[in-house]
Design an enzyme around this catalytic site. Structure first.
Site, short mmCIF file in Angstrom:
data_model
loop_
_atom_site.label_atom_id
_atom_site.label_comp_id
_atom_site.label_asym_id
_atom_site.label_seq_id
_atom_site.Cartn_x
_atom_site.Cartn_y
_atom_site.Cartn_z
N CYS A 371 0.84 -1.19 0.00
CA CYS A 371 0.00 0.00 0.00
C CYS A 371 0.88 1.26 0.00
O CYS A 371 1.50 1.57 -1.00
CB CYS A 371 -0.97 -0.04 1.18
N HIS A 498 -3.55 -5.18 0.21
CA HIS A 498 -3.04 -5.71 1.48
C HIS A 498 -3.13 -7.24 1.48
O HIS A 498 -4.11 -7.82 1.97
CB HIS A 498 -3.86 -5.16 2.65
N GLU A 500 -1.74 -9.39 3.27
CA GLU A 500 -1.67 -10.00 4.61
C GLU A 500 -3.05 -10.39 5.12
O GLU A 500 -3.16 -11.30 5.96
CB GLU A 500 -0.99 -9.06 5.61
#
Length: 561
Positions: A371, A498, A500
């Site tokens: 990001c 993102h 994750e």
């Protein structure tokens, strides 16, 4: 539908989220379909405007919901996909009731906490519990509900009253409560296992059977908590108490979980990643990032060391004001095997992040920017390779002559909550030779979760690509730059999304997996072998004659994405 309410006492942060996730995990291992709801008694509508220092990480869901980080635990443990309504707040409930009152739905009655607020809570839970969270679309059989905070908080009282009524509405055989408390050596949280006499004493004073007192002592890994509960008969008790349709047989999912948990204790080789961020004083600010790194490190059989670096400490002003802190920060960075710059907001520390990115690029160190991390990698390249010395994001310098990162058309600067590009979006690979495309399993596109207000300026794309910074992933229209890769570098990758948020313990996120592979010096051999690890590098137990049941994880066949 069976409902399991998880509450907490004595102190907040006792571990209700891990207990709720673990209970769900062992029930799912029995073949049941399990969903989860998190109740947060604060008045905020959602977690979108929280400072990471206030409440930890803001977790983003597929539908763009900005929610409590505990929902990240539910998704990782249970491998499910939740939506924003799985996070219930006081703000949402009151907003819902007030909207009904304004519409005249209550027919002129006095609107009160009891029954209107408590009924709204019960209705929300019953409706949301039926929403499928698995790929097969099957309605859940069990709903695990975590009530945030501690019993006795003023904010929690309407929810406590709602569930007091709820147990009678759904009948005893369909509802049970797990209360997590602290046993002060400093279900019960403590540093070591409890003696039988202590469990009997708790049983007597809490009016429950001794078998219902479950000890959850400190363990080396949170992944051992489901095993700890299962070993103390939690599945057997819940099956009997809730009349669950479960066959008592070997559970393959829990077997895999045990192998993973045991393996985490036997790791010998170490890999270190420098996490260069703004909120490094509170690790909860980067919960999903740390989990994604852990998943990937475990996948390559390495112990993870995260070196937290406050990006401001890398800047020249720190050298002048606190030289020791400055040199310590740079020593951490230079001694790491890889560099990660995660997402964030605000100008503080951005120059330090750019310095870390520049160092990783010039030193050929593995780098992943997420990001804001990707946006700053573009700024760094513009300044030092394209020689646009004032290149910047309009977030930090609206007057820059080289706005390489700009705010999106959707961005409403007058309102903070819910104004970002949020949720699952599709990214199309534009290059067949992309490293990240290979790590994803050579797919044509991926769908990952976003949370940002700014993006790379597409009008300047050709300047970067001429110098070797490739935009290998773009949105469907080809207008938004989603993935960058640098030519002739061991691993220099940036993603606007993102990744994750979708990493799982036995299915690590490809961008993070690539970073760990490169940091451990294994990426090129992995790619050369068709994205396969050699047996000694995988999850498999070297002391066991059988192959790992999770070998398919390492082939990284992400067609489902």
């Amino acid at each position: 539908m069976k409902y399991i309410l998880v509450t907490g006492g004595v102190i907040s942060g006792i571990g209700k989220g891990i207990i709720a996730s673990s209970v769900g995990t062992i029930l799912k291992s029995c073949g049941l379909h399990v969903t989860a709801i998190k109740i947060d008694p604060y008045i905020n509508i959602d977690a979108g405007t929280f400072s990471p220092y206030e409440h930890g990480e803001v977790f983003v869901l597929d539908d763009g919901g900005e929610v409590d980080l505990d929902l990240g635990n539910y998704e990782r443990f249970l491998d499910i996909c939740l939506i924003k309504d799985n996070n219930l707040t006081t703000g949402k409930i009151y907003q819902s009731v007030i909207n009904k009152e304004r519409r005249g739905d209550y027919l002129g009655k006095t609107v009160q906490v009891v029954p209107h607020i408590t009924d709204a809570i019960q209705d929300w839970v019953m409706k949301q519990a039926k929403i499928s969270v698995d790929d097969d679309g099957v309605e859940p059989q069990v709903c695990v509900i975590e009530l945030g905070g501690t019993v006795g908080d003023i904010e929690s009282m309407p929810f406590i009253e709602a569930f007091r009524q709820f147990q009678f509405k759904v009948k005893r055989e369909n509802f049970c409560n797990i209360h997590v408390s602290l046993i002060p050596q400093i279900m019960c949280r403590c540093s070591a296992a409890l003696d039988a006499s202590v469990k009997e004493k708790i049983s007597m004073f809490c009016h429950v059977e001794p078998t219902q007192v479950i000890c959850v002592q400190d363990v080396s890994s949170v992944y051992k908590v489901p095993l700890l509960l299962e070993a103390q008969g939690v599945v057997d008790y819940l099956c009997q108490r809730l009349n669950l349709p479960v066959e008592m047989r070997a559970r393959k999912m829990l077997t895999k979980w045990k192998e993973m948990a045991d393996r985490s204790d036997r790791l010998l080789e170490q890999v270190s990643i420098a996490l260069v961020g703004k909120y490094t004083k509170l690790s909860d600010s980067y919960t999903s990032v740390i989990k994604a790194l852990e998943h990937s490190a475990l996948a390559i059989n390495h112990k993870l060391e995260v070196k937290y670096i406050d990006s401001a400490d890398l800047e020249s002003t720190t050298l002048q004001d606190e030289p020791v802190k400055y040199h310590e920060a740079w020593q951490k960075l230079c001694s790491s095997h890889g560099v990660l710059v995660p997402g964030g907001f605000g100008v503080r520390g951005t120059e330090g992040k750019i310095m870390a990115i520049s160092w990783a690029r010039k030193q050929n160190k593995p780098f992943l920017g997420v990001c804001l991390g990707m946006q700053l990698a573009v700024c760094e390249f513009a300044r030092n390779v394209l020689e646009w010395k004032d290149a910047n994001s309009t977030e930090f310098n609206p007057e820059t002559e080289h706005p390489v990162v700009i705010d999106m058309p959707e961005h409403n600067p007058g309102q903070m909550g819910g104004t970002m590009r949020l949720g699952k979006r599709r990214t199309i690979f534009k290059s067949s030779s992309s490293v990240l495309r290979k790590l994803y399993g050579d797919v044509e596109y991926v769908e990952e979760r976003h949370r940002h207000r700014f993006e790379v300026n597409p009008e300047l794309k050709h300047h970067f690509e001429r110098k070797g910074l490739q935009f290998v992933g773009q949105d469907i229209e080809g207008e938004r730059m989603e993935i960058i890769e640098l030519k002739d570098h061991c691993y220099f990758v940036g993603v606007q999304y993102h990744p994750e948020f979708t990493s799982r313990p036995i299915k690590p996120s490809p961008p993070y997996f690539g970073l760990l592979l490169a940091a451990a010096g294994k990426l090129q051999s992995y790619l050369a072998k068709g994205c396969r690890l050699s047996p000694r590098d995988t999850y498999s137990d070297r002391s066991s004659s059988s192959s790992s049941p999770d070998m398919d994880v390492f082939e990284l066949k992400y067609s489902s994405l």
